[in-house]
Design a protein around this motif. Sequence first.
Motif, PDB file in Angstrom:
ATOM      1  N   MET A 219       0.813  -1.120  -0.142  1.00  0.00           N
ATOM      2  CA  MET A 219      -0.188   0.013   0.022  1.00  0.00           C
ATOM      3  C   MET A 219       0.871   1.271   0.077  1.00  0.00           C
ATOM      4  N   GLY A 220       0.259   2.205  -0.593  1.00  0.00           N
ATOM      5  CA  GLY A 220       1.262   3.366  -0.610  1.00  0.00           C
ATOM      6  C   GLY A 220       2.112   3.616  -1.675  1.00  0.00           C
ATOM      7  N   VAL A 221       2.975   4.662  -1.671  1.00  0.00           N
ATOM      8  CA  VAL A 221       3.869   4.813  -2.619  1.00  0.00           C
ATOM      9  C   VAL A 221       5.192   3.974  -2.171  1.00  0.00           C
ATOM     10  N   ASP A 222       5.810   3.061  -3.285  1.00  0.00           N
ATOM     11  CA  ASP A 222       7.124   2.377  -2.630  1.00  0.00           C
ATOM     12  C   ASP A 222       8.390   3.028  -2.839  1.00  0.00           C
ATOM     13  N   ILE A 223       8.808   3.857  -2.071  1.00  0.00           N
ATOM     14  CA  ILE A 223      10.351   4.282  -2.232  1.00  0.00           C
ATOM     15  C   ILE A 223      11.311   3.931  -1.401  1.00  0.00           C
ATOM     16  N   SER A 224      10.913   2.394  -0.907  1.00  0.00           N
ATOM     17  CA  SER A 224      11.834   1.920  -0.007  1.00  0.00           C
ATOM     18  C   SER A 224      13.350   1.835  -0.545  1.00  0.00           C
ATOM     19  N   GLN A 225      13.560   1.569  -1.694  1.00  0.00           N
ATOM     20  CA  GLN A 225      14.785   1.414  -2.247  1.00  0.00           C
ATOM     21  C   GLN A 225      15.858   2.546  -2.278  1.00  0.00           C
ATOM     22  N   ILE A 226      15.267   3.883  -1.925  1.00  0.00           N
ATOM     23  CA  ILE A 226      15.997   5.015  -1.932  1.00  0.00           C
ATOM     24  C   ILE A 226      16.087   5.736  -0.594  1.00  0.00           C
ATOM     25  N   LEU A 227      15.361   5.002   0.244  1.00  0.00           N
ATOM     26  CA  LEU A 227      15.720   5.298   1.688  1.00  0.00           C
ATOM     27  C   LEU A 227      16.996   4.751   2.601  1.00  0.00           C
ATOM     28  N   HIS A 228      17.219   5.573   3.610  1.00  0.00           N
ATOM     29  CA  HIS A 228      18.330   5.229   4.198  1.00  0.00           C
ATOM     30  C   HIS A 228      17.987   5.336   5.917  1.00  0.00           C
ATOM     31  N   PRO A 229      17.016   4.766   6.211  1.00  0.00           N
ATOM     32  CA  PRO A 229      16.482   4.875   7.557  1.00  0.00           C
ATOM     33  C   PRO A 229      17.687   4.566   8.666  1.00  0.00           C
ATOM     34  N   ARG A 230      17.270   5.224   9.779  1.00  0.00           N
ATOM     35  CA  ARG A 230      18.210   5.088  10.936  1.00  0.00           C
ATOM     36  C   ARG A 230      17.462   4.326  12.028  1.00  0.00           C
ATOM     37  N   LYS A 231      18.375   3.228  12.429  1.00  0.00           N
ATOM     38  CA  LYS A 231      17.569   2.335  13.417  1.00  0.00           C
ATOM     39  C   LYS A 231      17.473   3.045  14.744  1.00  0.00           C
TER      40      LYS A 231
ATOM     41  N   VAL B  81       6.929  14.741  -4.504  1.00  0.00           N
ATOM     42  CA  VAL B  81       5.607  14.289  -4.778  1.00  0.00           C
ATOM     43  C   VAL B  81       5.414  14.080  -6.318  1.00  0.00           C
ATOM     44  N   ASP B  82       6.294  14.695  -7.025  1.00  0.00           N
ATOM     45  CA  ASP B  82       6.134  14.359  -8.586  1.00  0.00           C
ATOM     46  C   ASP B  82       6.790  13.002  -8.758  1.00  0.00           C
ATOM     47  N   MET B  83       7.823  12.507  -7.909  1.00  0.00           N
ATOM     48  CA  MET B  83       8.337  11.384  -7.976  1.00  0.00           C
ATOM     49  C   MET B  83       7.357  10.121  -7.608  1.00  0.00           C
ATOM     50  N   GLY B  84       6.729  10.547  -6.282  1.00  0.00           N
ATOM     51  CA  GLY B  84       5.608   9.555  -6.165  1.00  0.00           C
ATOM     52  C   GLY B  84       4.608   9.341  -7.080  1.00  0.00           C
ATOM     53  N   ILE B  85       3.943  10.415  -7.660  1.00  0.00           N
ATOM     54  CA  ILE B  85       3.035  10.204  -8.799  1.00  0.00           C
ATOM     55  C   ILE B  85       3.663   9.392  -9.940  1.00  0.00           C
ATOM     56  N   MET B  86       4.788   9.709 -10.144  1.00  0.00           N
ATOM     57  CA  MET B  86       5.181   8.779 -11.363  1.00  0.00           C
ATOM     58  C   MET B  86       5.350   7.360 -11.152  1.00  0.00           C
ATOM     59  N   ILE B  87       5.947   7.078  -9.684  1.00  0.00           N
ATOM     60  CA  ILE B  87       5.891   5.764  -9.200  1.00  0.00           C
ATOM     61  C   ILE B  87       4.485   4.951  -9.149  1.00  0.00           C
ATOM     62  N   GLY B  88       3.813   5.839  -8.645  1.00  0.00           N
ATOM     63  CA  GLY B  88       2.275   4.997  -8.362  1.00  0.00           C
ATOM     64  C   GLY B  88       2.135   5.611  -6.806  1.00  0.00           C
ATOM     65  N   THR B  89       0.765   5.835  -6.507  1.00  0.00           N
ATOM     66  CA  THR B  89       0.258   6.348  -5.206  1.00  0.00           C
ATOM     67  C   THR B  89      -0.862   5.418  -4.931  1.00  0.00           C
ATOM     68  N   ASP B  90      -1.614   5.865  -4.067  1.00  0.00           N
ATOM     69  CA  ASP B  90      -2.744   5.143  -3.466  1.00  0.00           C
ATOM     70  C   ASP B  90      -3.965   5.595  -4.708  1.00  0.00           C
ATOM     71  N   TYR B  91      -3.822   6.952  -5.323  1.00  0.00           N
ATOM     72  CA  TYR B  91      -4.488   7.797  -5.991  1.00  0.00           C
ATOM     73  C   TYR B  91      -4.394   7.667  -7.407  1.00  0.00           C
ATOM     74  N   ASN B  92      -3.083   7.073  -7.890  1.00  0.00           N
ATOM     75  CA  ASN B  92      -3.046   6.975  -9.301  1.00  0.00           C
ATOM     76  C   ASN B  92      -2.079   5.870  -9.451  1.00  0.00           C
ATOM     77  N   PRO B  93      -2.033   5.106 -10.740  1.00  0.00           N
ATOM     78  CA  PRO B  93      -1.310   3.949 -10.838  1.00  0.00           C
ATOM     79  C   PRO B  93       0.201   4.058 -11.210  1.00  0.00           C
TER      80      PRO B  93
ATOM     81  N   LEU C 256      -3.716  15.453  -7.914  1.00  0.00           N
ATOM     82  CA  LEU C 256      -2.737  14.495  -7.398  1.00  0.00           C
ATOM     83  C   LEU C 256      -1.751  15.337  -6.411  1.00  0.00           C
ATOM     84  N   ARG C 257      -1.312  16.389  -7.046  1.00  0.00           N
ATOM     85  CA  ARG C 257      -0.082  17.326  -6.439  1.00  0.00           C
ATOM     86  C   ARG C 257      -0.872  17.909  -5.189  1.00  0.00           C
ATOM     87  N   THR C 258      -2.217  18.139  -5.383  1.00  0.00           N
ATOM     88  CA  THR C 258      -3.093  18.859  -4.128  1.00  0.00           C
ATOM     89  C   THR C 258      -3.334  18.169  -3.101  1.00  0.00           C
ATOM     90  N   ILE C 259      -3.526  16.689  -3.294  1.00  0.00           N
ATOM     91  CA  ILE C 259      -3.728  15.601  -2.488  1.00  0.00           C
ATOM     92  C   ILE C 259      -2.566  15.836  -1.531  1.00  0.00           C
TER      93      ILE C 259
END
Lengths: 342, 246
Positions: free
Chosen positions: A1-13, A227-239, A277-280
Amino acid sequence: MGVDISQILHPRKISLSALSGKAVAIDAFNSLYQFLSIIRLPDGTPLRNRDGEVTSHLSGLFYRCINFIEAGMKPVFVFDGEPPALKEETIRQRSEARTEAEQAWKDALAAGEIRQAWTKATRASRLTGMMIEDSKRLLKYMGVPSVQAPSEGEAQAAYMVEAGQADAAASQDFDSMLFGCPRLIRNLAISGKRRIPKTNRFTQVEPEEILLSDLLGSLEITREQLVDMGIMIGTDYNPGIRGIGPKKAHKIIKKYGSIDAAVGERAIDPVESLEELRTIFLEPSVSMHEEFSWKDIDRGAVISFMCDRNGFSVDRIASTLDRVSKREQAAGLSTLDKWCQN
Amino acid sequence: MFQARTKADTLKELIAIVSTLVDEAKFSISSEKITLRAVDPAHVAMLDVQLKKDAFEEYKADEVDLGVDVAKIDQFLRLARAGDIVDLAHDEDKRRLNVIVGNTTKRMSLIDTTGMTEPKVPNLNLPAKVSLNIEDIMQGIRASESVSDHVALVATPEYFELICEGDTDQVQLKLAKDQLVELEAKEKARSLFPLEYFSNIMKSVPSGTKLTFSLGVDYPVKIEFSIAGENGEVKYFLAPRIESGD
């Protein structure tokens, strides 16, 4: 669910105790679906009270709140309101997938394939209006505030962190980042274990923290570009655009600056309802005047609701509540906690 | 899957240790060993136990977590005599742990482990190490119980000392280096601990056991010993009481 950007994240434990004293806005639907999905008997049957009503979500919510309170955390649960119109397609697909999973679960049960049944059942979870009401009631008895979002809970949680009403938002989805949440906590799970999707196995997970400023800094982009990146990848609101994942989306944004510019250069196809989409994400519908506070646990009300009404064992609920009060009594005593924050 | 056979004494020792801190515990079972990590409700003491498969006469297991009501199993094991054999079997379908002593089977329903957290082992730098026999310290602990509710453990390069200061009375147990199995301390280490916890922990140590204290200055103590003939390792951590001003 939601946008998948896990590959480009570097979370901190981080450890749960690092959140001691912190107000954390938790995506309620996200949590309740997790409970409904995994709190099941080995054949996939959810927990039920004697009227046959599902109670898996209450069990999960109770123990999770206790763990949070024990860790000194101040949770506030944020409930979804009306979804944006663009989410309809996603909602329809999810509902269909659940109906399918339900049938597959029944088939697997009939065939005696217990493990298969469990796997299918975890994908057939439905959250009803009554479950939501019951969850809010339990939270009230536990002294944990809940906030009703006008639309998306994650947007409301993101706003609350931005406005300083909470220190961080907690969700498994990354959408919070698109909603502008300055600090997101993931894997704020109960037991430090999470089921590997579609299997009956568990993996050790630790809470992790993602800062919006770090994310934007490391990608060298603005929030609008994220946000534009998310929209290209796909969100809950667009494929999303076929064939574009996080890395490619990042490249396009770095090269062209925005979706409009990339479309203008014919690098990508136009995106339908782009402005909407951007407004959301950039101007989400949120409620700005929610007030909430944390109270003491109403022990009697919790026991009556959990045990009399919903059939949980009095011994277990009472002894779990004792854990919290013993913890408070021992406040004067030095505990091991400060040595455990490694 | 989990199926094991062991001497009743081995299991009794394990349960006695676990029940000093918690009523309900999550046993993590793997093909090689059983491990358990638990912290008491007040977060003052922690337990980290491993029991290798060699501690059992028979042992067959896949990875599984079992939530066990420790008091229930303790009660049942009391019925077993020294030298008895106990069989354990996990009934996955009914979510029960079957414990068999002689001709009697107790089928115990398991506890949902979802709410049980896995505590982190504290990260400690403890400079002093004292090894001694449990019998050499028990007297001092029993004598302290009527004097105060806290006890100091002290290690110096020359001796180990247990001191309990009450309002009017004092108990001191002093063991010189040659009375100890081992003593390693470059300088004096001293910390104060809640006696009730310390005493309960020490009472769970099987007789004839050699144990090791690792100590610092106003730091938790780590208490380590083996059970089941070196096939099990027990580590306790106990938080110190920080002494006020004086």
